[in-house]
Design a protein around this motif. Structure first.
Motif, PDB file in Angstrom:
ATOM      1  N   GLN A  24       0.925  -1.074  -0.124  1.00 57.34           N
ATOM      2  CA  GLN A  24      -0.553   0.259   0.064  1.00 57.34           C
ATOM      3  C   GLN A  24       0.391   1.426   0.181  1.00 57.34           C
ATOM      4  O   GLN A  24       0.356   2.190  -0.847  1.00 57.34           O
ATOM      5  CB  GLN A  24      -0.746  -0.025   1.389  1.00 57.34           C
ATOM      6  CG  GLN A  24      -1.765  -1.457   1.349  1.00 57.34           C
ATOM      7  CD  GLN A  24      -2.586  -1.001   2.317  1.00 57.34           C
ATOM      8  OE1 GLN A  24      -2.023  -1.502   3.649  1.00 57.34           O
ATOM      9  NE2 GLN A  24      -4.268  -0.393   2.288  1.00 57.34           N
ATOM     10  N   VAL A  25       1.768   0.733   1.136  1.00 54.10           N
ATOM     11  CA  VAL A  25       2.295   2.254   1.045  1.00 54.10           C
ATOM     12  C   VAL A  25       3.766   2.559  -0.747  1.00 54.10           C
ATOM     13  O   VAL A  25       3.656   3.968  -0.305  1.00 54.10           O
ATOM     14  CB  VAL A  25       3.597   2.378   1.992  1.00 54.10           C
ATOM     15  CG1 VAL A  25       4.527   3.530   2.065  1.00 54.10           C
ATOM     16  CG2 VAL A  25       2.819   2.343   3.797  1.00 54.10           C
ATOM     17  N   GLU A  26       4.031   1.672  -0.840  1.00 55.90           N
ATOM     18  CA  GLU A  26       4.810   1.893  -2.441  1.00 55.90           C
ATOM     19  C   GLU A  26       3.319   2.026  -2.973  1.00 55.90           C
ATOM     20  O   GLU A  26       4.171   3.104  -4.482  1.00 55.90           O
ATOM     21  CB  GLU A  26       5.131  -0.181  -2.623  1.00 55.90           C
ATOM     22  CG  GLU A  26       6.222  -0.007  -4.062  1.00 55.90           C
ATOM     23  CD  GLU A  26       6.953  -1.596  -3.702  1.00 55.90           C
ATOM     24  OE1 GLU A  26       8.001  -1.107  -4.937  1.00 55.90           O
ATOM     25  OE2 GLU A  26       6.726  -1.943  -3.805  1.00 55.90           O
ATOM     26  N   ALA A  27       2.667   1.904  -3.317  1.00 58.17           N
ATOM     27  CA  ALA A  27       2.047   2.076  -4.466  1.00 58.17           C
ATOM     28  C   ALA A  27       1.587   3.753  -4.362  1.00 58.17           C
ATOM     29  O   ALA A  27       1.619   4.886  -5.205  1.00 58.17           O
ATOM     30  CB  ALA A  27       0.310   1.589  -4.098  1.00 58.17           C
ATOM     31  N   LEU A  28       0.933   4.043  -2.570  1.00 58.23           N
ATOM     32  CA  LEU A  28       1.579   5.676  -3.080  1.00 58.23           C
ATOM     33  C   LEU A  28       2.842   6.427  -3.734  1.00 58.23           C
ATOM     34  O   LEU A  28       2.548   6.842  -4.264  1.00 58.23           O
ATOM     35  CB  LEU A  28       1.058   5.396  -1.588  1.00 58.23           C
ATOM     36  CG  LEU A  28       1.231   7.419  -1.250  1.00 58.23           C
ATOM     37  CD1 LEU A  28      -0.174   7.959  -2.213  1.00 58.23           C
ATOM     38  CD2 LEU A  28       0.555   7.388   0.336  1.00 58.23           C
TER      39      LEU A  28
END
Length: 456
Positions: free
Chosen positions: A41-45
């Motif tokens: 999720q953080v990587e997608a952001l």
């Protein structure tokens, strides 16, 4: 003082777009704090944030992403107390007591201290420090440039933190409670409140009675939150009854003063007043050529209120030809406009004169109509081919000494804060009206007294 924005704990639709808008608007440091999040999720952001912005991002978890994406740092707290093995990037840390600041200072690039005020985003998370405690800690050096205030920080208290000695302020709830329309304007207000006062340089003559010239400029710049630097171009012998003598400064001395200021201070705007002769003009132009992007507001002081000529005709011609085109704005009054060959006696004639001068000199023009008859005064701004009128009620008072100096300095201070020219003029006009109103009953001297710059 640096400004840091921390993300909401949870993800939301449009978050990447909002983050990019803040970074595009000048945010220097964003902390991504997503407790209990998945690394994907953080990587997608992160992937939704342009690569050139990533060096300004700090992660609170999933530290391997900081290395993989070349981020600007990691943040440690009680959940993640230690950096990864062999991590060599920037490290910040959360602290909840003054003792923790001392404990972690040597191994951190900067430290969050919280909660300073009652939290906006966490109900029931109350301030842990009194203002007296914080002030004492600042005096001892415990609170310094490494310490960032967190908890309840908003646009109304951020300047207090700056003045107290914090090196930064971190905001969360105050930013994310804004909607898409107000997010960036509100952030810019926070940025302005957090920033060090902008340096505004006045280049003008000295008034020994304190009402006009450099003295009025310094008062106006300071009252409006700027840092005033000054270069004297002349010493005048004057008081509220008028100007008795003018002694121009040596051009080389003026040049040395200008060099000293520009080589050391980050000047954000320049106000020019009295230019007594061609030699001093040359020194000013030489200095301004080194800072071509700095806005310049010129109040072309040619005649004193009492009627004394303050600039020779040959200097007027040289100023028109060489200085006006370098200026962002010139602010002649009606007498000065007439001396420049553009007399005006009505608001309509003022618009024509301002428009003609703007085209002739290649600059914006604010033509001041204080000498017109009537109970309502009008000034005309010609800026980028558009005419604007500013109206103000005439205030019955003889205390108008230094009005032009104050107005031009106030405009320069607005430009230094990043205001658009129209906005800077409007705010400066409002400030001058209130300064006149505040000083109208004061009795400094026996003649045309000064304004009161420091009204509440």
């Amino acid at each position: 003082m640096k400004l840091i924005v921390i993300t909401r704990p949870g993800f939301f639709d449009g978050e990447a777009e909002a983050i990019n808008a803040l970074l595009d608007a000048g945010l220097e440091r964003l902390h991504i704090r997503k407790p209990n999040s998945k690394e994907t999720q953080v990587e997608a952001l992160l992937q939704a944030i342009p690569e050139h912005h990533r060096c300004r991002i700090t992660l609170h978890e999933h530290f391997d992403l900081a290395i993989r994406y070349g981020l600007g740092g990691i943040h440690l707290n009680r959940r993640c107390p230690f950096p990864p093995t062999r991590y060599e990037g920037r490290v910040s840390r959360s602290c909840h007591s003054l003792n923790e600041l001392d404990q972690w200072r040597s191994v951190s690039d900067y430290l969050f201290l919280s909660p300073i005020f009652d939290s906006i985003s966490k109900a029931g998370y109350h301030s842990a420090f009194s203002l007296d405690t914080l002030r004492s800690a600042a005096l001892r050096g415990t609170i310094d440039g490494k310490v960032v205030a967190l908890g309840g920080v908003d646009a109304d208290n951020i300047r207090l933190l700056r003045d107290m000695g914090f090196g930064g302020a971190a905001v969360l709830g105050d930013v994310w409670q804004q909607d898409e329309r107000t997010l960036v304007p509100h952030f810019l207000r926070l940025l302005h409140e957090a920033a060090d006062p902008p340096v505004v340089l006045t280049i003008a003559g000295s008034d020994c009675s304190g009402g006009a010239g450099i003295q009025a400029d310094i008062k106006a710049i300071s009252a409006l939150g700027g840092y005033a630097a000054s270069v004297a171009t002349a010493l005048t012998v004057q008081n509220t009854n008028g100007v008795q003598a003018v002694y121009p400064c040596d051009a080389a001395t003026v040049g040395q003063q200008l060099s000293a200021v520009f080589s050391d201070l980050p000047v954000r705007a320049v106000k020019i007043g009295m230019v007594p002769d061609s030699a001093v003009l040359g020194s000013i132009l030489d200095a301004l050529s080194q800072v071509p992007s700095v806005p310049v507001v010129y109040d072309p002081i040619m005649v004193s209120t009492s009627g004394r000529a303050l600039m020779a005709d040959d200097v007027v011609d040289e100023v028109r030809r060489r200085l006006f085109p370098r200026c962002t704005l010139i602010t002649p009054n009606l007498n000065e406009a007439a001396r420049l060959g553009h007399p005006a006696y009505t608001p309509e004639e003022m618009e024509l004169a301002a428009r003609t001068m703007a085209g002739e000199y290649g600059t914006s023009v604010l033509l001041k109509g204080g000498h017109l008859q009537g109970n309502t005064m009008v000034d005309v701004l010609c800026h980028e081919g558009v005419d604007y009128r500013f109206y103000a009620p005439r205030i019955a008072t003889r205390n108008l000494h230094g009005t032009g100096c104050t107005l031009s300095s106030a405009i320069a201070t607005g430009l230094a804060r990043g205001e658009a020219l129209y906005e800077a003029v409007g705010n400066a006009k409002d400030y001058v009206s209130r300064a006149i109103l505040a000083g109208r009953e004061m009795a400094f001297g026996h003649g045309n007294g000064p304004l009161w710059h420091f009204f509440r």
